[in-house]
Write a protein that holds these residues in place. Structure first.
Motif, PDB file in Angstrom:
ATOM      1  N   LYS A   1     -13.261 -14.057   4.195  1.00  0.00           N
ATOM      2  CA  LYS A   1     -14.218 -13.249   4.145  1.00  0.00           C
ATOM      3  C   LYS A   1     -14.255 -12.177   5.592  1.00  0.00           C
ATOM      4  CE  LYS A   1     -17.552 -16.532   5.751  1.00  0.00           C
ATOM      5  NZ  LYS A   1     -17.687 -16.141   7.063  1.00  0.00           N
ATOM      6  N   ASP A   2     -13.682 -12.776   6.463  1.00  0.00           N
ATOM      7  CA  ASP A   2     -13.385 -12.247   7.840  1.00  0.00           C
ATOM      8  C   ASP A   2     -12.104 -11.221   7.896  1.00  0.00           C
ATOM      9  OD1 ASP A   2     -15.962 -13.288   8.743  1.00  0.00           O
ATOM     10  OD2 ASP A   2     -14.473 -15.091   9.412  1.00  0.00           O
ATOM     11  N   LEU A   3     -11.629 -11.114   6.697  1.00  0.00           N
ATOM     12  CA  LEU A   3     -10.186 -10.214   6.811  1.00  0.00           C
ATOM     13  C   LEU A   3     -10.771  -8.814   7.137  1.00  0.00           C
ATOM     14  CD1 LEU A   3      -7.257 -10.838   6.239  1.00  0.00           C
ATOM     15  CD2 LEU A   3      -7.717 -10.013   3.635  1.00  0.00           C
ATOM     16  N   LEU A   4      -9.991  -8.076   7.847  1.00  0.00           N
ATOM     17  CA  LEU A   4      -9.967  -6.602   8.463  1.00  0.00           C
ATOM     18  C   LEU A   4      -9.851  -5.933   7.404  1.00  0.00           C
ATOM     19  CD1 LEU A   4      -7.907  -6.732  11.712  1.00  0.00           C
ATOM     20  CD2 LEU A   4     -10.615  -6.955  11.395  1.00  0.00           C
ATOM     21  N   ASP A   5     -10.699  -4.669   7.194  1.00  0.00           N
ATOM     22  CA  ASP A   5     -10.377  -3.706   5.939  1.00  0.00           C
ATOM     23  C   ASP A   5      -9.032  -3.555   5.531  1.00  0.00           C
ATOM     24  OD1 ASP A   5     -13.077  -3.879   5.572  1.00  0.00           O
ATOM     25  OD2 ASP A   5     -13.512  -1.941   6.524  1.00  0.00           O
ATOM     26  N   GLU A   6      -8.303  -3.069   6.880  1.00  0.00           N
ATOM     27  CA  GLU A   6      -7.074  -2.793   6.623  1.00  0.00           C
ATOM     28  C   GLU A   6      -5.991  -3.604   5.700  1.00  0.00           C
ATOM     29  OE1 GLU A   6      -4.474  -3.334  10.824  1.00  0.00           O
ATOM     30  OE2 GLU A   6      -6.380  -2.345  10.798  1.00  0.00           O
ATOM     31  N   ASN A   7      -6.449  -4.925   5.969  1.00  0.00           N
ATOM     32  CA  ASN A   7      -5.513  -6.063   5.411  1.00  0.00           C
ATOM     33  C   ASN A   7      -6.025  -6.158   3.889  1.00  0.00           C
ATOM     34  OD1 ASN A   7      -3.841  -6.798   7.555  1.00  0.00           O
ATOM     35  ND2 ASN A   7      -5.567  -7.966   8.328  1.00  0.00           N
ATOM     36  N   VAL A   8      -7.430  -5.994   3.602  1.00  0.00           N
ATOM     37  CA  VAL A   8      -7.739  -5.821   2.336  1.00  0.00           C
ATOM     38  C   VAL A   8      -7.240  -4.963   1.498  1.00  0.00           C
ATOM     39  CG1 VAL A   8      -9.850  -5.583   0.890  1.00  0.00           C
ATOM     40  CG2 VAL A   8      -9.954  -6.963   2.985  1.00  0.00           C
ATOM     41  N   LEU A   9      -6.967  -3.615   1.990  1.00  0.00           N
ATOM     42  CA  LEU A   9      -6.432  -2.503   1.496  1.00  0.00           C
ATOM     43  C   LEU A   9      -4.901  -3.013   1.341  1.00  0.00           C
ATOM     44  CD1 LEU A   9      -7.781   0.368   3.178  1.00  0.00           C
ATOM     45  CD2 LEU A   9      -8.473  -0.208   1.126  1.00  0.00           C
ATOM     46  N   LYS A  10      -4.195  -3.813   2.142  1.00  0.00           N
ATOM     47  CA  LYS A  10      -2.867  -4.166   1.846  1.00  0.00           C
ATOM     48  C   LYS A  10      -2.715  -4.945   0.639  1.00  0.00           C
ATOM     49  CE  LYS A  10      -0.846  -4.126   6.405  1.00  0.00           C
ATOM     50  NZ  LYS A  10      -0.164  -5.338   7.446  1.00  0.00           N
ATOM     51  N   VAL A  11      -3.830  -5.900   0.321  1.00  0.00           N
ATOM     52  CA  VAL A  11      -3.732  -6.533  -0.777  1.00  0.00           C
ATOM     53  C   VAL A  11      -3.866  -6.117  -2.144  1.00  0.00           C
ATOM     54  CG1 VAL A  11      -4.845  -8.995  -1.535  1.00  0.00           C
ATOM     55  CG2 VAL A  11      -4.470  -8.680   0.965  1.00  0.00           C
ATOM     56  N   LEU A  12      -4.821  -5.117  -2.127  1.00  0.00           N
ATOM     57  CA  LEU A  12      -5.189  -4.261  -2.954  1.00  0.00           C
ATOM     58  C   LEU A  12      -3.880  -3.514  -3.510  1.00  0.00           C
ATOM     59  CD1 LEU A  12      -8.911  -3.166  -2.353  1.00  0.00           C
ATOM     60  CD2 LEU A  12      -8.252  -4.753  -3.931  1.00  0.00           C
ATOM     61  N   ALA A  13      -3.169  -3.039  -2.784  1.00  0.00           N
ATOM     62  CA  ALA A  13      -1.823  -2.075  -2.903  1.00  0.00           C
ATOM     63  C   ALA A  13      -0.851  -3.068  -3.368  1.00  0.00           C
ATOM     64  CB  ALA A  13      -1.562  -1.553  -1.760  1.00  0.00           C
ATOM     65  N   LYS A  14      -0.870  -4.531  -2.987  1.00  0.00           N
ATOM     66  CA  LYS A  14       0.040  -4.986  -3.449  1.00  0.00           C
ATOM     67  C   LYS A  14      -0.154  -5.617  -4.859  1.00  0.00           C
ATOM     68  CE  LYS A  14       2.408  -9.486  -1.743  1.00  0.00           C
ATOM     69  NZ  LYS A  14       2.360 -10.329  -0.596  1.00  0.00           N
ATOM     70  N   ALA A  15      -1.471  -5.687  -4.970  1.00  0.00           N
ATOM     71  CA  ALA A  15      -1.780  -6.369  -6.395  1.00  0.00           C
ATOM     72  C   ALA A  15      -1.551  -5.238  -7.394  1.00  0.00           C
ATOM     73  CB  ALA A  15      -3.347  -6.610  -6.524  1.00  0.00           C
ATOM     74  N   LYS A  16      -1.739  -3.920  -6.798  1.00  0.00           N
ATOM     75  CA  LYS A  16      -1.471  -2.890  -7.869  1.00  0.00           C
ATOM     76  C   LYS A  16      -0.118  -2.897  -8.322  1.00  0.00           C
ATOM     77  CE  LYS A  16      -1.646   2.080  -7.860  1.00  0.00           C
ATOM     78  NZ  LYS A  16      -2.030   3.334  -7.199  1.00  0.00           N
ATOM     79  N   LYS A  17       0.642  -2.892  -7.272  1.00  0.00           N
ATOM     80  CA  LYS A  17       2.229  -2.833  -7.464  1.00  0.00           C
ATOM     81  C   LYS A  17       2.855  -3.939  -8.306  1.00  0.00           C
ATOM     82  CE  LYS A  17       4.700  -1.572  -4.083  1.00  0.00           C
ATOM     83  NZ  LYS A  17       5.566  -1.354  -2.902  1.00  0.00           N
ATOM     84  N   GLU A  18       2.092  -5.157  -8.189  1.00  0.00           N
ATOM     85  CA  GLU A  18       2.764  -6.295  -9.192  1.00  0.00           C
ATOM     86  C   GLU A  18       2.045  -6.099 -10.653  1.00  0.00           C
ATOM     87  OE1 GLU A  18       2.196 -10.148  -7.775  1.00  0.00           O
ATOM     88  OE2 GLU A  18       3.175  -9.650  -5.627  1.00  0.00           O
ATOM     89  N   ARG A  19       0.690  -5.715 -10.661  1.00  0.00           N
ATOM     90  CA  ARG A  19       0.410  -5.243 -11.855  1.00  0.00           C
ATOM     91  C   ARG A  19       1.203  -4.264 -12.708  1.00  0.00           C
ATOM     92  NH1 ARG A  19      -5.253  -5.008  -9.437  1.00  0.00           N
ATOM     93  NH2 ARG A  19      -5.973  -7.042  -9.559  1.00  0.00           N
ATOM     94  N   GLU A  20       1.691  -3.265 -11.838  1.00  0.00           N
ATOM     95  CA  GLU A  20       2.488  -2.314 -12.544  1.00  0.00           C
ATOM     96  C   GLU A  20       3.925  -2.803 -13.043  1.00  0.00           C
ATOM     97  OE1 GLU A  20       2.872   0.309  -9.663  1.00  0.00           O
ATOM     98  OE2 GLU A  20       1.014   1.634  -9.898  1.00  0.00           O
ATOM     99  N   LEU A  21       4.144  -4.037 -12.405  1.00  0.00           N
ATOM    100  CA  LEU A  21       5.273  -4.797 -12.824  1.00  0.00           C
ATOM    101  C   LEU A  21       5.058  -5.867 -14.307  1.00  0.00           C
ATOM    102  CD1 LEU A  21       6.775  -5.647  -9.514  1.00  0.00           C
ATOM    103  CD2 LEU A  21       7.957  -3.791 -11.130  1.00  0.00           C
ATOM    104  N   GLY A  22       4.064  -5.733 -14.698  1.00  0.00           N
ATOM    105  CA  GLY A  22       3.508  -6.504 -15.752  1.00  0.00           C
ATOM    106  C   GLY A  22       2.906  -7.983 -15.499  1.00  0.00           C
ATOM    107  N   LYS A  23       2.513  -7.992 -14.091  1.00  0.00           N
ATOM    108  CA  LYS A  23       2.099  -9.224 -13.701  1.00  0.00           C
ATOM    109  C   LYS A  23       0.656  -9.341 -13.903  1.00  0.00           C
ATOM    110  CE  LYS A  23       5.865 -10.196 -10.746  1.00  0.00           C
ATOM    111  NZ  LYS A  23       6.338 -10.470  -9.132  1.00  0.00           N
ATOM    112  N   THR A  24      -0.033 -10.679 -13.890  1.00  0.00           N
ATOM    113  CA  THR A  24      -1.328 -10.558 -14.104  1.00  0.00           C
ATOM    114  C   THR A  24      -1.850 -11.136 -12.504  1.00  0.00           C
ATOM    115  OG1 THR A  24      -1.405 -11.214 -16.504  1.00  0.00           O
ATOM    116  CG2 THR A  24      -3.551 -11.838 -14.971  1.00  0.00           C
TER     117      THR A  24
END
Length: 424
Positions: A362-385
């Protein structure tokens, strides 16, 4: 006053685990049936009340959820009959709506037409375990084909689908309404009493031979008629030898082409089946709906009891709409019954690929949250859940819950240099 949190009596909420199995099952059903050339259709859940009460649905017609007229058409103060207040109803099966659909669109459809329909139906039945007032049906039908190839295709598609799920040790039971009619005539029963005789015969495995005999005699028939009829069933073996026996025994009471047709269906299915199952000729099988006109069949599962699929030929139904009889045959699987069996078996859906849960502090910096969201987006594009969620205080319990849903939980996922962390 607090709102009611439980569903209406006879209805149910579906939790995620069951929903996942239902979605998987529907996808498998559609893939399998489409490989046989069946095509998706959809009909409205509401049908004209006069169609639903046309004496083709048997006891289901007593279980219709009727719908009041709308707006200015609803005049309760002057209503005297049911027809004055209701003009529609929720469909109790998918067969009658299909017949209306085909009659309405016949000129736009190929011949024969191979229809696949999955949808909810409603019956005002008494709720009990495994039986609800709203449930899903799954039907395949072949319209416009009079030959026995319809039955063969329907049986092969349905048994093949059950085999793909992993079911074995099941039995295809098959009969013909014309054989039932000939056996009744041979025993001295009048043709006008045929439906009543079938209703009584259908109780044989529930109430036994003595009570069936008593009810047949209550129709006005003699002990001799009744004994001759019931003894006939004992003489028939549950295979092609039984069909050959009837061919000789019922000579003069039945068109032998009906028996030849049944033999062809059994032989063809046995030769072309895609999974192992038994085939049984069952001359006591009736099937309740009065619209069946010829071949009828059911699939029973020896390990679970009862039938999980049923159907047959109904060559007169479409003619009720068009004035011209059209050959029709269908097979419906007991979708809810199969789902219940799979849940009781704790069925695990075959690997669906990688499922990852990124747990964020919950204390993660905004920039790190954005990193995770970008990473999740890329993996979903590869067909992962990929699931992104905040980390709870009890990380161990949270990870255990996610593991039950098939997820691998990853902490510090914003840092590429830190991999999976095992919590004690």
């Amino acid at each position: 006053m607090a709102l009611k949190k439980k569903p209406v009596t006879g209805m149910k909420d579906i939790l995620p685990k069951e929903m996942e199995i239902r979605d998987y099952l529907i996808a498998m059903i559609k893939d399998t049936y489409k490989s046989y050339g069946f095509v998706d259709i959809e009909t409205p859940c509401v049908e004209h009340l006069e169609n639903l009460t046309s004496k083709q649905g048997g006891d289901n017609e007593k279980l219709i959820f009727k719908i009041l007229k709308r707006g200015e058409k609803l005049k309760l103060e002057s209503a005297k009959t049911e027809e004055d207040v209701a003009d529609g109803g929720l469909r109790y099966d998918l067969t009658l709506p299909l017949a209306r659909f085909y009659a309405n669109h016949m000129s736009e459809l190929p011949a024969p037409f191979k229809a696949l329909q999955i949808g909810s139906v409603w019956r005002a039945d008494r709720p009990q375990k495994g039986r609800y007032r709203q449930f899903t049906q799954c039907d395949i039908d072949i319209l416009g084909e009079a030959g026995p190839l319809s039955e063969v295709e329907l049986i092969l598609a349905t048994t093949g689908m059950l085999g793909k799920i992993g079911f074995s040790n099941f039995t295809l039971c098959i009969n013909d309404r014309e054989i039932l009619r000939a056996m009744a005539a041979y025993s001295g029963f009048k043709d006008e009493d045929f439906d009543g005789v079938c209703i009584i015969l259908d109780k044989l495995d529930k109430i036994g031979e003595d009570k069936v005999a008593k009810e047949l005699m209550e129709l006005g028939y003699t002990t001799e008629n009744t004994k001759k009829y019931l003894e006939l069933f004992k003489e028939i073996s549950p295979n092609e030898e039984g069909i050959a026996y009837l061919k000789e025994k019922l000579a003069g009471s039945i068109n032998t082409k009906i028996l030849d047709r049944l033999s062809f269906i059994i032989t063809s299915v046995a030769a072309a089946k895609e999974c192992e199952f038994k085939i049984k000729f069952d001359p006591t099988m009736v099937r309740g709906q009065s619209y069946y006109t010829g071949t009828i069949f059911e699939i029973t599962m020896d390990d679970f009891g009862g039938s999980v699929a049923g159907g047959g030929r109904y060559d007169k139904m479409i003619g009720k709409f068009t004035g011209l009889d059209t050959p029709a045959c269908g097979f419906s699987i007991g979708f809810e019954r199969i789902v219940m069996i799979l849940l009781e078996q704790d069925y695990q859906i075959p690997s669906q690929g990688i499922k990852t849960a990124y747990l964020l502090d919950k204390d993660l910096l905004d920039e790190n949250v954005l990193k995770v969201l970008a990473k999740a987006k890329k993996e979903r594009e590869l067909g992962k859940t990929v699931l992104v969620a905040n980390m709870k205080k009890n990380k161990k319990f949270q990870k255990e819950q996610l593991a039950e849903e098939g997820y691998e939980a990853i902490i510090d996922c914003y840092n590429d240099s830190i991999d999976h962390i095992n919590e004690n």
